[in-house]
Design a protein around this motif. Structure first.
Motif, PDB file in Angstrom:
ATOM      1  N   VAL A 137       0.828  -1.200   0.000  1.00  0.00           N
ATOM      2  CA  VAL A 137       0.000   0.000   0.000  1.00  0.00           C
ATOM      3  C   VAL A 137       0.865   1.254   0.000  1.00  0.00           C
ATOM      4  N   CYS A 138       2.007   1.178   0.687  1.00  0.00           N
ATOM      5  CA  CYS A 138       2.867   2.359   0.781  1.00  0.00           C
ATOM      6  C   CYS A 138       3.409   2.800  -0.570  1.00  0.00           C
ATOM      7  N   LEU A 139       3.406   1.904  -1.566  1.00  0.00           N
ATOM      8  CA  LEU A 139       3.958   2.245  -2.869  1.00  0.00           C
ATOM      9  C   LEU A 139       3.075   3.262  -3.600  1.00  0.00           C
ATOM     10  N   SER A 140       1.859   3.451  -3.121  1.00  0.00           N
ATOM     11  CA  SER A 140       0.958   4.413  -3.755  1.00  0.00           C
ATOM     12  C   SER A 140       1.069   5.810  -3.152  1.00  0.00           C
ATOM     13  N   ASN A 141       1.836   5.956  -2.084  1.00  0.00           N
ATOM     14  CA  ASN A 141       1.883   7.286  -1.454  1.00  0.00           C
ATOM     15  C   ASN A 141       3.217   7.595  -0.783  1.00  0.00           C
ATOM     16  N   PHE A 142       4.289   6.852  -1.131  1.00  0.00           N
ATOM     17  CA  PHE A 142       5.552   7.010  -0.419  1.00  0.00           C
ATOM     18  C   PHE A 142       6.338   8.230  -0.871  1.00  0.00           C
ATOM     19  N   SER A 143       6.079   8.747  -2.081  1.00  0.00           N
ATOM     20  CA  SER A 143       6.882   9.854  -2.604  1.00  0.00           C
ATOM     21  C   SER A 143       6.005  10.799  -3.405  1.00  0.00           C
ATOM     22  N   LYS A 144       5.973  12.049  -2.980  1.00  0.00           N
ATOM     23  CA  LYS A 144       5.249  13.052  -3.754  1.00  0.00           C
ATOM     24  C   LYS A 144       6.069  13.552  -4.924  1.00  0.00           C
TER      25      LYS A 144
END
Length: 911
Positions: free
Chosen positions: A544-551
């Motif tokens: 799940v973190c791969l969808s929001n780890f880096s802006k």
């Protein structure tokens, strides 16, 4: 005695008098400035304001005029003011970089300072004022500097009145006009700087002939044309800089007469022909740039005479022959750029004589043969070495006991150098920032010692296109603490996905054999912009973190792995994602609506998964979406038309819904709203534009262009086609392999930019609408495997001049196949399964009835068009003509008419 004493005293006084007078005069105060000039200066100060923002951000030094005080009698003591010591007149005004803002014109009090010899107004903001013509009234001027002062307009012709002018600097002033020829009247001019002025037209040749001219800077004027004149021995030029202009023609052999020349910059122009050997006469030359032109022929060996030369740019021309060994006579040389030519042979072994060499680039030539690295490693000052894209066989000595010092390189480019192993000399490199070993044949594991090479400095590492199998005893997280760019594509790497350091911005490791699951440590890379591990065997779910780890993330590409489970649902707000490619995996469930947060998304490919969902119409709100691929999933249901006046998919130009379970009629409402398919921006651009992320990185002394190209796979012209680059003008619709029914709507004719249209393998009925003939850019049309009937509209044969592929097989079409340039080139199987068709290319000939078959009932009155009107007109004319002839016959021969037509029996009326 007394007269003698008196006379002696008199003589003593006479002798001492001049010294007394001198002493008295030297103790007098200097003359004060003149009141009228003091007033003019105060009025000048009051005409401007201090730009506090420029002062705060450091774009100017300090406001010199702040020290100007009307209560101070002596203006000669003010900052920036210089006065004549004898007369007190203001002869110098330097208010450069004083944070001034305001307009200035020819009525300014400045022009009352008529004794000015030096005027410097540089680095202020004069609100785009036109350069005042009153400058021509300052006839005493010797130095005029208006650079970076936000003036605009043409150079006033009145400047030619300044016969004493020695230095003129108008650099970074937006002139946007030709250079006035009257500048050739400035006979005292020694320095002319017109850098970045937006100059246009032809440069006046006479300016080159000014007798005292020593410096000409015309650089960065991309619309300025001109050519070099014949030079004579009396020319005193020391600096001639023309780079980034449109100067053209050949270099005159007389350029060798400029024996005072120290700087010659002709790069990025349009010069042609061979370089004259007389350049070797310029023995004072320290800088020579001939790069990025169209020079041909040999590199003149006479350049070896230029023993004071420090920098030599010959890149991006058409030079042939060998690298002259005479160049190794240039012992002061620090910079040598030969890349992008057609040079052959090898690098002279005597290159080791260039002990001061810091930069050497011979990329993109036809050089070859054995090349020993030791010749370069002996150059203690060498930091930048580029030998890529030649045909070298690089030899690097494997000597573990070597203790002699070697060059500590910063950037090394050894792409395509036939390497089979990591060069041993890398063990001793501790300052590397860039290392490119791509496109070699390096085999086996990456050795453990590589993990310790330049651990604290390495910034760019490219090992792609080799035969690497893995990392030998590397730590779980790679240890290069400053690594920014890591490219490991197209090897045979096995094992788990390596994790780069936190500093990484670009990470691509596609086309390998990696397995295991996605490590959650990747989610710590908050600076990542490009993440691509497509075409591997990675399994498990997407964290799940791969969808929001880096802006900062722009590209997420995990195509063609073994990933399963749902698509992550936590897409962050205000993310910068432009490309998401999750295709060719085993992803399931529905598309998460949090994808609506990806407001910058241009490309979404979810094809070839196991997604079960209705058509995600809510994606139509994404303002930048260009490409939507949902093919080969389990999407179902009908596609409802959008609400009236609702803007949907405003930039969509490629949509692939093929091989799903969609049903119902084709979504005619969307066809009417897909505005990018009906009128495409940028289609007439002379330079093709592709979908890509440009990572032009500045590293040390070089620019590193690294483009990440978007790619896709769609069906075109009857076959699956991979597009390694996606041109921004390609427009395609693929709805094949579904259960759509009903007729093809007329609104399809609005999509005039379409190149590919595929409605095959559905249940479509009715006729082929004439509206398809409006798709004048169409290259591929596939309507096969439907239930279409009636004739093929003749207009398709005459108006679709770009059509290269047609398939209407296995329908219920009848009648004559249109004849036209394109239709005659199609194969017979394009028309299979339609027994009612006739004409070329089929062997079945048409009868007269077949040529005149009526239009199918499914064609609307609008589509009936001109052909129908012509038929009706023919029937009407025939009727009138027949009635007229009948009337004449009945009137003139009534007996014959009665006798003839009384022979036909009458029918009884049925009761």
């Amino acid at each position: 005695m007394r007269p003698s004493l008196a006379f002696a005293c008199f003589l003593f006084f006479v002798t001492l008098f001049p010294f007394m007078v001198f002493s008295f005069s030297s103790e007098q105060p200097a003359l004060l400035c003149h009141s009228d000039e003091r007033l003019a200066l105060m009025q000048l100060k009051d005409s401007f304001i201090i730009d506090k923002q420029a002062l705060a951000n450091g774009s100017c030094a300090y406001p010199k005029v702040d020290s100007w005080d009307s209560q101070s009698v002596d203006c000669c003591s003010w900052d920036g003011i210089e006065c004549d010591q004898n007369t007190g007149l203001v002869i110098g005004l330097d208010i450069s970089s004083s944070c001034l803002y305001g307009s200035i014109n020819s009525t300014s009090s400045l022009f009352r300072l008529v004794h000015l010899q030096k005027l410097n107004l540089a680095k202020n903001h004069f609100n785009y004022s036109v350069i005042p013509y009153a400058l021509g009234n300052l006839s005493m001027l010797t130095n005029l500097n208006l650079s970076s002062s936000e003036f605009s307009g043409q150079i006033p012709s009145e400047i030619s009145n300044l016969h004493r002018l020695s230095s003129l600097d108008l650099s970074y002033v937006d002139l946007a006009s030709p250079i006035p020829s009257v500048l050739a009247n400035l006979s005292s001019l020694t320095s002319l700087n017109l850098d970045s002025c937006g100059l246009q037209g032809m440069f006046p040749l006479a300016i080159f002939q000014l007798p005292k001219l020593e410096t000409i800077w015309l650089v960065r004027n991309s619309d300025l044309k001109g050519y070099l004149p014949e030079f004579n021995f009396s020319t005193k030029l020391k600096e001639l800089a023309l780079w980034n202009t449109r100067f053209s023609g050949e270099l005159p052999a007389s350029i060798g007469n400029l024996d005072s020349l120290e700087y010659l910059g002709l790069g990025n122009c349009n010069f042609t022909g061979s370089v004259p050997f007389t350049l070797g006469n310029l023995l004072n030359l320290k800088f020579l740039n001939l790069g990025n032109n169209s020079f041909t022929g040999l590199v003149p060996p006479t350049l070896g005479n230029l023993t004071k030369l420090c920098k030599l740019y010959l890149q991006s021309n058409h030079f042939t022959g060998v690298i002259p060994s005479e160049l190794t006579n240039l012992t002061q040389l620090t910079f040598l750029d030969l890349q992008g030519n057609m040079l052959q042979g090898s690098v002279p072994s005597s290159i080791s004589r260039l002990e001061k060499l810091n930069f050497f680039d011979c990329d993109y030539n036809r050089l070859g043969g054995l090349l020993e690295m030791d010749a370069f490693l002996e150059l203690k000052n060498l930091q930048y070495l580029f030998l890529s894209l030649n045909d070298f066989n690089l030899v690097s000595r494997n000597d573990s006991n070597a203790t002699r010092p070697q060059a500590q390189l910063v950037d090394i480019g050894l792409r395509y150098c036939h390497l089979t192993e990591f060069p041993y000399f890398l063990r001793h490199q501790h300052r590397l920032e860039l290392l490119d070993l791509s496109s070699n044949n390096i085999q086996g594991q990456i050795p453990q010692w590589m993990s310790k090479v330049s651990v604290e400095t390495l910034w760019f590492l490219d090992l792609s296109n080799n035969s690497l199998t893995g990392f030998n005893k590397f730590p779980l997280v790679l240890q290069w603490s400053k690594l920014n760019y890591l490219k490991l594509d197209s090897n045979i790497l096995r094992g788990s996905l390596p994790v780069p350091p936190l500093s990484t911005v670009f990470y691509s490791i596609s086309n390998n054999y990696l397995n295991g699951e996605i490590p959650e440590l990747l989610c710590n890379l908050s600076s990542l912009s490009i993440l691509d591990f497509s075409y591997n065997n990675i399994s498990g779910g997407i964290p799940v973190c791969l969808s929001n780890f880096s802006k900062s993330l722009l590209v997420l590409k995990v195509r063609s792995n073994q990933l399963d489970g749902p698509i992550p649902s936590g897409w962050a707000t205000r993310n910068r994602l432009k490309m998401i490619d999750l295709s060719k995996n085993k992803l399931q469930e529905k598309i998460p609506k949090s994808l609506m947060e990806c407001k910058m998304l241009e490309y979404l490919d979810l094809g070839n998964n196991q997604i079960r969902d209705a058509f995600p119409s809510w994606l139509g709100s994404l303002p930048e979406l260009n490409i939507l691929i949902l093919s080969s999933n389990a999407f179902y249901g009908s596609i409802e038309n959008p609400m009236l006046n609702l803007i949907v998919f405003p930039k969509l130009r490629i949509i692939d819904l093929s091989h799903n379970r969609f049903n119902g009629t084709l979504p005619w409402g969307y066809f009417e709203r897909w505005i990018s398919m009906s009128s495409l921006d940028g289609k007439n651009s002379p330079i093709p534009k592709y979908m890509r992320e440009s990572l032009d990185m500045r590293l040390n002394v070089i620019q590193i262009p690294r483009d990440y190209d978007y790619s896709m796979t769609i069906t075109n012209k009857g076959m699956e086609m991979k597009y390694p680059k996606i041109i921004r003008t390609l427009v395609a619709i693929d709805f094949s392999g579904n259960r759509f029914d009903g007729e093809i709507p007329e609104s399809i004719g609005k999509l005039k930019e379409l190149h590919v249209l595929n409605f095959s393998n559905n249940n479509l009925v009715g006729g082929i609408p004439v509206a398809i003939a409006k798709l004048i850019n169409l290259e591929s049309l596939d309507l096969s495997q439907n239930k279409l009937e009636g004739r093929i509209p003749m207009e398709l044969g005459t108006q679709l001049t770009f059509l290269a592929f047609l398939n209407v097989s296995y329908n219920r079409l009848t009648g004559f196949i249109p004849q036209g340039t394109q239709f005659e080139s199609f194969q017979i199987n394009s028309f299979d399964g339609n027994p009612g068709l006739c004409g070329k290319p089929l062997l079945k000939e048409c009868s007269n009835n077949a040529r005149g078959l009526p239009l199918p009932s499914s064609i609307s009155s609008k589509e009936f068009g001109l052909d129908g009107k012509v038929v009706l007109l023919g029937y009407g004319c025939g009727f009138l003509y027949g009635a007229l002839i009948g009337h004449i016959v009945i009137k003139r021969k009534p007996d014959w008419f009665a006798k003839t037509f009384s022979k036909f029996p009458t029918r009884r009326r049925m009761r």
